[in-house]
Write a protein that holds these residues in place. Structure first.
Motif, PDB file in Angstrom:
ATOM      1  N   MET A  29      -0.035  17.926   2.709  1.00 51.60           N
ATOM      2  CA  MET A  29       0.892  16.957   1.942  1.00 51.60           C
ATOM      3  C   MET A  29       0.883  17.208   0.508  1.00 51.60           C
ATOM      4  N   ALA A  30      -0.261  17.541  -0.228  1.00 52.48           N
ATOM      5  CA  ALA A  30      -0.103  17.808  -1.466  1.00 52.48           C
ATOM      6  C   ALA A  30       0.524  19.016  -1.842  1.00 52.48           C
ATOM      7  N   ASP A  31       0.454  20.129  -0.894  1.00 51.73           N
ATOM      8  CA  ASP A  31       0.962  21.352  -0.961  1.00 51.73           C
ATOM      9  C   ASP A  31       2.384  21.267  -0.981  1.00 51.73           C
ATOM     10  N   ILE A  32       2.979  20.478  -0.548  1.00 52.93           N
ATOM     11  CA  ILE A  32       4.337  20.341  -0.505  1.00 52.93           C
ATOM     12  C   ILE A  32       5.173  19.176  -1.013  1.00 52.93           C
ATOM     13  N   ASP A  33       4.239  18.615  -2.380  1.00 57.69           N
ATOM     14  CA  ASP A  33       4.465  17.477  -3.212  1.00 57.69           C
ATOM     15  C   ASP A  33       4.783  16.294  -2.295  1.00 57.69           C
ATOM     16  N   GLY A  34       3.948  16.102  -1.229  1.00 55.35           N
ATOM     17  CA  GLY A  34       3.973  14.714  -0.629  1.00 55.35           C
ATOM     18  C   GLY A  34       3.063  14.172  -0.518  1.00 55.35           C
ATOM     19  N   VAL A  35       2.985  12.787  -0.031  1.00 59.34           N
ATOM     20  CA  VAL A  35       2.023  11.662  -0.074  1.00 59.34           C
ATOM     21  C   VAL A  35       1.615  11.316   1.197  1.00 59.34           C
ATOM     22  N   ALA A  36       0.264  11.147   1.465  1.00 59.50           N
ATOM     23  CA  ALA A  36      -0.118  10.751   2.827  1.00 59.50           C
ATOM     24  C   ALA A  36      -0.784   9.372   2.580  1.00 59.50           C
ATOM     25  N   TYR A  37      -0.807   8.426   3.643  1.00 58.97           N
ATOM     26  CA  TYR A  37      -1.592   7.408   3.522  1.00 58.97           C
ATOM     27  C   TYR A  37      -2.079   7.210   5.182  1.00 58.97           C
ATOM     28  N   SER A  38      -3.364   6.765   5.219  1.00 55.88           N
ATOM     29  CA  SER A  38      -3.969   6.693   6.456  1.00 55.88           C
ATOM     30  C   SER A  38      -3.649   4.990   7.112  1.00 55.88           C
ATOM     31  N   VAL A  39      -3.705   4.742   8.218  1.00 56.11           N
ATOM     32  CA  VAL A  39      -3.598   3.404   8.741  1.00 56.11           C
ATOM     33  C   VAL A  39      -4.685   3.369   9.747  1.00 56.11           C
ATOM     34  N   GLY A  40      -5.319   2.287   9.501  1.00 55.41           N
ATOM     35  CA  GLY A  40      -6.509   1.858  10.363  1.00 55.41           C
ATOM     36  C   GLY A  40      -7.960   2.439   9.601  1.00 55.41           C
ATOM     37  N   ARG A  41      -8.197   3.526  10.065  1.00 61.60           N
ATOM     38  CA  ARG A  41      -9.211   4.053   9.487  1.00 61.60           C
ATOM     39  C   ARG A  41      -9.071   4.596   8.122  1.00 61.60           C
ATOM     40  N   LYS A  42     -10.095   4.883   7.127  1.00 62.03           N
ATOM     41  CA  LYS A  42      -9.908   5.379   5.643  1.00 62.03           C
ATOM     42  C   LYS A  42     -10.056   6.860   6.068  1.00 62.03           C
ATOM     43  N   ALA A  43      -9.156   7.656   5.779  1.00 61.07           N
ATOM     44  CA  ALA A  43      -9.264   9.073   5.939  1.00 61.07           C
ATOM     45  C   ALA A  43      -9.413   9.688   4.547  1.00 61.07           C
ATOM     46  N   GLN A  44      -9.918  10.783   4.262  1.00 60.49           N
ATOM     47  CA  GLN A  44     -10.217  11.522   3.077  1.00 60.49           C
ATOM     48  C   GLN A  44      -9.006  12.325   2.764  1.00 60.49           C
ATOM     49  N   GLY A  45      -8.889  12.359   1.488  1.00 60.61           N
ATOM     50  CA  GLY A  45      -7.621  13.215   0.977  1.00 60.61           C
ATOM     51  C   GLY A  45      -6.096  12.556   1.274  1.00 60.61           C
ATOM     52  N   VAL A  46      -6.126  11.261   1.028  1.00 62.55           N
ATOM     53  CA  VAL A  46      -4.775  10.385   1.163  1.00 62.55           C
ATOM     54  C   VAL A  46      -4.707   9.701  -0.028  1.00 62.55           C
ATOM     55  N   ALA A  47      -3.553   9.475  -0.289  1.00 59.49           N
ATOM     56  CA  ALA A  47      -3.001   8.701  -1.625  1.00 59.49           C
ATOM     57  C   ALA A  47      -3.497   7.048  -1.435  1.00 59.49           C
ATOM     58  N   GLY A  48      -3.492   6.642  -0.197  1.00 62.82           N
ATOM     59  CA  GLY A  48      -3.970   5.227  -0.047  1.00 62.82           C
ATOM     60  C   GLY A  48      -4.075   4.856   1.535  1.00 62.82           C
ATOM     61  N   HIS A  49      -4.399   3.750   1.715  1.00 67.22           N
ATOM     62  CA  HIS A  49      -4.848   3.338   3.027  1.00 67.22           C
ATOM     63  C   HIS A  49      -4.045   1.818   3.493  1.00 67.22           C
ATOM     64  N   PHE A  50      -3.995   1.863   4.687  1.00 67.66           N
ATOM     65  CA  PHE A  50      -3.476   0.529   5.059  1.00 67.66           C
ATOM     66  C   PHE A  50      -4.414   0.118   6.096  1.00 67.66           C
ATOM     67  N   VAL A  51      -4.672  -1.166   6.229  1.00 66.91           N
ATOM     68  CA  VAL A  51      -5.522  -1.743   7.317  1.00 66.91           C
ATOM     69  C   VAL A  51      -4.905  -1.815   8.477  1.00 66.91           C
ATOM     70  N   SER A  52      -3.567  -1.958   8.876  1.00 70.64           N
ATOM     71  CA  SER A  52      -3.193  -2.143  10.112  1.00 70.64           C
ATOM     72  C   SER A  52      -1.625  -1.724   9.940  1.00 70.64           C
ATOM     73  N   ALA A  53      -0.955  -1.663  11.038  1.00 71.83           N
ATOM     74  CA  ALA A  53       0.373  -1.335  10.995  1.00 71.83           C
ATOM     75  C   ALA A  53       1.276  -2.387  10.677  1.00 71.83           C
ATOM     76  N   HIS A  54       0.752  -3.986  10.796  1.00 69.84           N
ATOM     77  CA  HIS A  54       1.366  -4.947   9.994  1.00 69.84           C
ATOM     78  C   HIS A  54       1.625  -4.385   8.838  1.00 69.84           C
ATOM     79  N   ASP A  55       0.502  -4.047   7.915  1.00 71.17           N
ATOM     80  CA  ASP A  55       0.382  -4.031   6.657  1.00 71.17           C
ATOM     81  C   ASP A  55       1.519  -2.779   6.266  1.00 71.17           C
ATOM     82  N   VAL A  56       1.681  -1.800   7.148  1.00 70.72           N
ATOM     83  CA  VAL A  56       2.706  -0.799   6.733  1.00 70.72           C
ATOM     84  C   VAL A  56       3.968  -1.231   7.107  1.00 70.72           C
ATOM     85  N   ARG A  57       4.552  -2.190   7.930  1.00 69.11           N
ATOM     86  CA  ARG A  57       5.704  -2.826   7.870  1.00 69.11           C
ATOM     87  C   ARG A  57       6.088  -3.552   6.809  1.00 69.11           C
ATOM     88  N   GLN A  58       5.142  -4.405   6.258  1.00 72.37           N
ATOM     89  CA  GLN A  58       5.309  -5.312   5.097  1.00 72.37           C
ATOM     90  C   GLN A  58       5.692  -4.160   3.747  1.00 72.37           C
TER      91      GLN A  58
END
Length: 103
Positions: free
Chosen positions: A60-89
């Motif tokens: 994602m960084a190579d294409i000037d994009g941004v990545a977020y993990s949902v549920g588990r915390k992944a390395q190399g992402v801009a942020g993290h959402f605890v659940s799909a509900h948080d993403v919808r909000q």
């Protein structure tokens, strides 16, 4: 030649498969999402929720994009959402803010 700009780790037995997938995903994103309307000039956002998304997180960084993990915390992402509900909000908030912008 161009250096390969991805960083990911794989078991030796899966390395070739991951390399091919990395290449396919990179080319699709470059061709479709970054250069053609309506996506040209926009920032790609990727939301992933499992280990199979690691390849996309890595590029994602190579294409000037941004990545977020949902549920588990992944390395190399801009942020993290605890659940799909948080993403919808988050998405609802972005849509609401977008509606306020002049057209």
């Amino acid at each position: 030649t161009e250096d390969w700009r991805s960083r990911w780790f794989a078991p030796k037995s899966a390395y070739g498969e991951f390399l091919i997938e990395d290449h396919k995903i990179r080319k699709l994103l470059e061709r479709k999402l970054n250069k053609e309307p309506p996506f040209a000039g926009r920032t790609p956002i990727f939301l992933g929720d499992d280990v199979t998304d690691e390849t996309v997180f890595a590029i994602m960084a190579d294409i000037d994009g941004v990545a977020y993990s949902v549920g588990r915390k992944a390395q190399g992402v801009a942020g993290h959402f605890v659940s799909a509900h948080d993403v919808r909000q988050w998405l609802a908030h972005m849509v609401k803010d977008q509606a306020k912008l002049p057209r």
